[in-house]
Design a protein around this motif. Sequence first.
Motif, PDB file in Angstrom:
ATOM      1  N   VAL A 127       0.826  -1.199   0.000  1.00 45.66           N
ATOM      2  CA  VAL A 127       0.000   0.000   0.000  1.00 45.66           C
ATOM      3  C   VAL A 127       0.870   1.263   0.000  1.00 45.66           C
ATOM      4  CG1 VAL A 127      -1.921   1.200   1.107  1.00 45.66           C
ATOM      5  CG2 VAL A 127      -1.718  -1.286   1.339  1.00 45.66           C
ATOM      6  N   VAL A 128       0.638   2.108  -0.980  1.00 40.56           N
ATOM      7  CA  VAL A 128       1.327   3.397  -1.057  1.00 40.56           C
ATOM      8  C   VAL A 128       0.525   4.399  -0.229  1.00 40.56           C
ATOM      9  CG1 VAL A 128       1.969   5.288  -2.626  1.00 40.56           C
ATOM     10  CG2 VAL A 128       2.239   2.895  -3.362  1.00 40.56           C
ATOM     11  N   ASP A 129       1.218   5.139   0.620  1.00 42.49           N
ATOM     12  CA  ASP A 129       0.547   6.148   1.447  1.00 42.49           C
ATOM     13  C   ASP A 129       0.489   7.449   0.649  1.00 42.49           C
ATOM     14  OD1 ASP A 129      -0.433   7.813   3.330  1.00 42.49           O
ATOM     15  OD2 ASP A 129       1.177   7.509   4.794  1.00 42.49           O
ATOM     16  N   ARG A 130      -0.550   7.601  -0.138  1.00 43.42           N
ATOM     17  CA  ARG A 130      -0.627   8.796  -0.977  1.00 43.42           C
ATOM     18  C   ARG A 130      -1.269   9.975  -0.245  1.00 43.42           C
ATOM     19  NH1 ARG A 130       0.364  12.805  -2.776  1.00 43.42           N
ATOM     20  NH2 ARG A 130      -0.450  13.807  -4.639  1.00 43.42           N
ATOM     21  N   LEU A 131      -2.224   9.672   0.649  1.00 49.02           N
ATOM     22  CA  LEU A 131      -2.968  10.756   1.292  1.00 49.02           C
ATOM     23  C   LEU A 131      -2.393  11.121   2.657  1.00 49.02           C
ATOM     24  CD1 LEU A 131      -6.657   9.656   0.500  1.00 49.02           C
ATOM     25  CD2 LEU A 131      -5.208  11.209  -0.786  1.00 49.02           C
ATOM     26  N   GLY A 132      -1.344  10.418   3.073  1.00 49.07           N
ATOM     27  CA  GLY A 132      -0.778  10.684   4.392  1.00 49.07           C
ATOM     28  C   GLY A 132      -1.636  10.123   5.506  1.00 49.07           C
ATOM     29  N   THR A 133      -2.375   9.045   5.230  1.00 56.62           N
ATOM     30  CA  THR A 133      -3.262   8.488   6.256  1.00 56.62           C
ATOM     31  C   THR A 133      -2.579   7.395   7.073  1.00 56.62           C
ATOM     32  OG1 THR A 133      -4.112   6.805   4.759  1.00 56.62           O
ATOM     33  CG2 THR A 133      -5.329   8.891   4.852  1.00 56.62           C
ATOM     34  N   ASN A 134      -1.324   7.105   6.749  1.00 55.98           N
ATOM     35  CA  ASN A 134      -0.608   6.063   7.457  1.00 55.98           C
ATOM     36  C   ASN A 134      -1.438   4.774   7.499  1.00 55.98           C
ATOM     37  OD1 ASN A 134       1.481   4.976   8.785  1.00 55.98           O
ATOM     38  ND2 ASN A 134       0.987   5.865  10.792  1.00 55.98           N
ATOM     39  N   PRO A 135      -1.751   4.211   6.343  1.00 56.31           N
ATOM     40  CA  PRO A 135      -2.703   3.099   6.261  1.00 56.31           C
ATOM     41  C   PRO A 135      -2.286   1.878   7.094  1.00 56.31           C
ATOM     42  CG  PRO A 135      -1.545   3.405   4.172  1.00 56.31           C
ATOM     43  CD  PRO A 135      -1.214   4.571   5.026  1.00 56.31           C
ATOM     44  N   ASP A 136      -3.279   1.202   7.595  1.00 57.52           N
ATOM     45  CA  ASP A 136      -3.062   0.037   8.447  1.00 57.52           C
ATOM     46  C   ASP A 136      -2.515  -1.126   7.618  1.00 57.52           C
ATOM     47  OD1 ASP A 136      -3.195  -2.004  10.241  1.00 57.52           O
ATOM     48  OD2 ASP A 136      -5.371  -2.268  10.055  1.00 57.52           O
ATOM     49  N   VAL A 137      -1.325  -1.586   7.962  1.00 60.00           N
ATOM     50  CA  VAL A 137      -0.766  -2.737   7.250  1.00 60.00           C
ATOM     51  C   VAL A 137      -0.411  -3.822   8.264  1.00 60.00           C
ATOM     52  CG1 VAL A 137       0.055  -1.574   5.181  1.00 60.00           C
ATOM     53  CG2 VAL A 137       1.483  -1.551   7.220  1.00 60.00           C
ATOM     54  N   SER A 138      -1.216  -3.902   9.329  1.00 58.71           N
ATOM     55  CA  SER A 138      -0.854  -4.817  10.414  1.00 58.71           C
ATOM     56  C   SER A 138      -1.020  -6.292  10.035  1.00 58.71           C
ATOM     57  CB  SER A 138      -1.659  -4.479  11.667  1.00 58.71           C
ATOM     58  OG  SER A 138      -3.023  -4.447  11.348  1.00 58.71           O
ATOM     59  N   ARG A 139      -1.858  -6.579   9.042  1.00 64.32           N
ATOM     60  CA  ARG A 139      -1.972  -7.987   8.646  1.00 64.32           C
ATOM     61  C   ARG A 139      -0.691  -8.453   7.969  1.00 64.32           C
ATOM     62  NH1 ARG A 139      -7.362  -9.067   5.327  1.00 64.32           N
ATOM     63  NH2 ARG A 139      -5.814 -10.327   4.230  1.00 64.32           N
ATOM     64  N   ASP A 140      -0.403  -9.752   8.103  1.00 65.57           N
ATOM     65  CA  ASP A 140       0.859 -10.285   7.603  1.00 65.57           C
ATOM     66  C   ASP A 140       1.045 -10.113   6.104  1.00 65.57           C
ATOM     67  OD1 ASP A 140       1.595 -10.982  10.018  1.00 65.57           O
ATOM     68  OD2 ASP A 140       1.330 -13.163   9.788  1.00 65.57           O
ATOM     69  N   ASP A 141      -0.075 -10.116   5.404  1.00 62.20           N
ATOM     70  CA  ASP A 141       0.052 -10.047   3.942  1.00 62.20           C
ATOM     71  C   ASP A 141      -0.035  -8.607   3.430  1.00 62.20           C
ATOM     72  OD1 ASP A 141      -2.557  -9.659   4.599  1.00 62.20           O
ATOM     73  OD2 ASP A 141      -3.378 -10.912   2.996  1.00 62.20           O
ATOM     74  N   ARG A 142       0.024  -7.629   4.334  1.00 62.21           N
ATOM     75  CA  ARG A 142      -0.035  -6.220   3.926  1.00 62.21           C
ATOM     76  C   ARG A 142       1.295  -5.541   4.207  1.00 62.21           C
ATOM     77  NH1 ARG A 142      -5.934  -4.863   4.376  1.00 62.21           N
ATOM     78  NH2 ARG A 142      -6.641  -6.621   3.141  1.00 62.21           N
ATOM     79  N   HIS A 143       1.714  -4.698   3.320  1.00 60.33           N
ATOM     80  CA  HIS A 143       3.016  -4.048   3.468  1.00 60.33           C
ATOM     81  C   HIS A 143       2.927  -2.606   3.013  1.00 60.33           C
ATOM     82  CE1 HIS A 143       4.610  -8.111   3.976  1.00 60.33           C
ATOM     83  NE2 HIS A 143       3.681  -8.417   3.082  1.00 60.33           N
TER      84      HIS A 143
END
Length: 660
Positions: free
Chosen positions: A228-244
């Motif tokens: 996930v690219v943080d385009r909006l500055g929302t610091n997106p949740d990537v806590s799941r193992d398959d998210r980066h």
Amino acid sequence: MTDPDGSPDDRRDPGSSHEADCVPVPSAFEGRATPTDDDRDEFAVNWPAAWARAGDALEWERDYDAVLSTGDDGGPPFEWFAGGELNACANCVDRHLPERADAVALEWNGHIGESRTYTYRDLHREVNAVAAGLRDLGVDADDVVTTYLPAVPAVAVVMLACARLGAVHNVVFAGFSADALATRMERAGSRYLVTSDGYYRRGEAVDQRRRADNATMSLPYELDATVVVDRLGTNPDVSRDDRHAYDALVDAYDGERVAPVPRAATDPLFRIYTSGTTGEPKSVTHTTGGYLAQVAWSTRRVLDVTADAVVWSTADPGWITGHSYGVYGPLALGATTVLTEWSPDAVDPDRPWALVEDLGVEVLYTAPTVVRSFAKWGAEHPAGHDLSSLRVLGSVGEPFDAETWEWYYEHVGGGDCPVVDTWWQTETGAVLLSTLPGVDEARPGAVGGALAGVGASVRDASGEPTDPGQRGWLTIDRPWPAMARELATATDWGARVAAESGVGRDGDWWYRVGDEAFVDADGYVTVLGRADDVVNVDGRRFSTGEIEHALVEVAGVAEAAVIARDDPDSGNALVAYVTTADERTDVSTLREALGDAVAAAIGAGVRLDQVVFTPDLPKTRSGKIMRRLLEDIANGEGYGDTSALRNPEVVGELEARHQD
Ligand code: WTA
């Protein structure tokens, strides 16, 4: 639009849409042009071997055995640069490092005014980090990595990182709906996604994450990884193992090196989906060798891009133009490519010109619909800026009318820059018809002839070339290096006539592209538009069948037909004719539901300009909807013979309802 089974009709008088005035090479440009006529002479006597001129401009890991290998009868399958091995990323990045590491590869300008500059050294660093990260997430050669990103540098970086690994990228336009993304991932068997938290559209933040999640939840399999690219500055949740998080990945792998994986020339470089005639998105695969060679070649020849040139191709990377002339072509040549997150026709009217001035843009490549917006905004906007850096102006995507052409030439180019109207398609990968800047005189309204090494004709329904001025089907008569894999390998040409638009006959091979055109006595082709169920709106390509499909899914709708009406701004506007299952249906609620259905199925950017409710649709005796007639009614044109109609009474009804 005509019935693809039948012959093109002659409703329009070709002469009326074509100003035969010629515009010679601007004198200020003489001596500045690098393309020459020389390729034409070479190809005339030495086809296909002369395509080595394009192939040899790339760096190969293993030399190719033959420029073109064919099936036994000289027909498909066609393999370009067979036996050769190369890596597209090495060609677009690594090979420029010795001489041009500090030259600018990419200038990015964001929606809210941010900018970022990547030198070739910077690009090399980030591409390697992303490639190393993707490799550790499991991406291997031939895996399909989907991006669902706005026009940010990460799109180009991920494309190149995939190319480095021999993985296949599948770039999906950020404005597409969750459904559209899911279909494009599932068909490609894609288990990796790079998306963003959101993006900006006309100043508003759009939540992309939710759409991406909706799409992936609807897939019949689990993804291996999502970045996930943080385009909006929302610091997106990537806590799941398959998210980066993209930035974290780049940081974690910063400084790592990934050796470019050698690929066969015929190995896929990417997939891209486009609109076909069947109502289903159509998958097109481009190859590593033939595609890259012809794209680099045409970027040089047609857009006159040299290593130190600054090129601004305004198309989103989600379309083929963004792939070929926004990323691969300019980078293969070591030039600077400009990527804007905004579309130049949807911003402050001075912004495009301020950018040209600031960055010293030399080559501007855009679509007629964009130029029409510029013209509407007024000549004072370009006039208020120093545009003297511009050398070549290009156009693609739809017929370029002479009046808008002249405006571009005068007010953007100041009468000093050649304007090239380039014809090509997602399937062709690279420009096939155009004039050459500095070599050919231009004929506003006509695209020019086939480029050196390419054969093109206009043919009638029986496959015979038409006389000058007579409309017919545009065909490409010989294979070309950047042809899609699907075209190169299709041996069942006869069977494809109805479903697709390829035609072969009597041992000849040609590709019917789906456009109607006519050619003048000097070989300049005027493209009139699509002759099948594909429409171009705002320079984007849609299938009317795909939209109709979304409409008939709406409860209460019996039948729907979608056509494109001529529109002075967007080129085409979409009009839907709808019959309801029950005459008492409340059409105002239905109207809204139809708009929503199209947005959900295809994307929020697709707008029906008008919905006409009618008790019946005009049909032939064999039950086919006569879209041509609907087009004529929508355009307020005469419609000649309606004797083929089963229900002629519907015509008066439709005319009356059009006024509603
Ligand atoms: C149309 C875009 C007239 C044509 C690169 C074609 C054009 C379709 C021109 C492909 C042009 C493209 N003049 N029409 N110069 N260039 N077209 O696949 O109908 O999005 O078949 O590729 O755009 O659209 P696509």
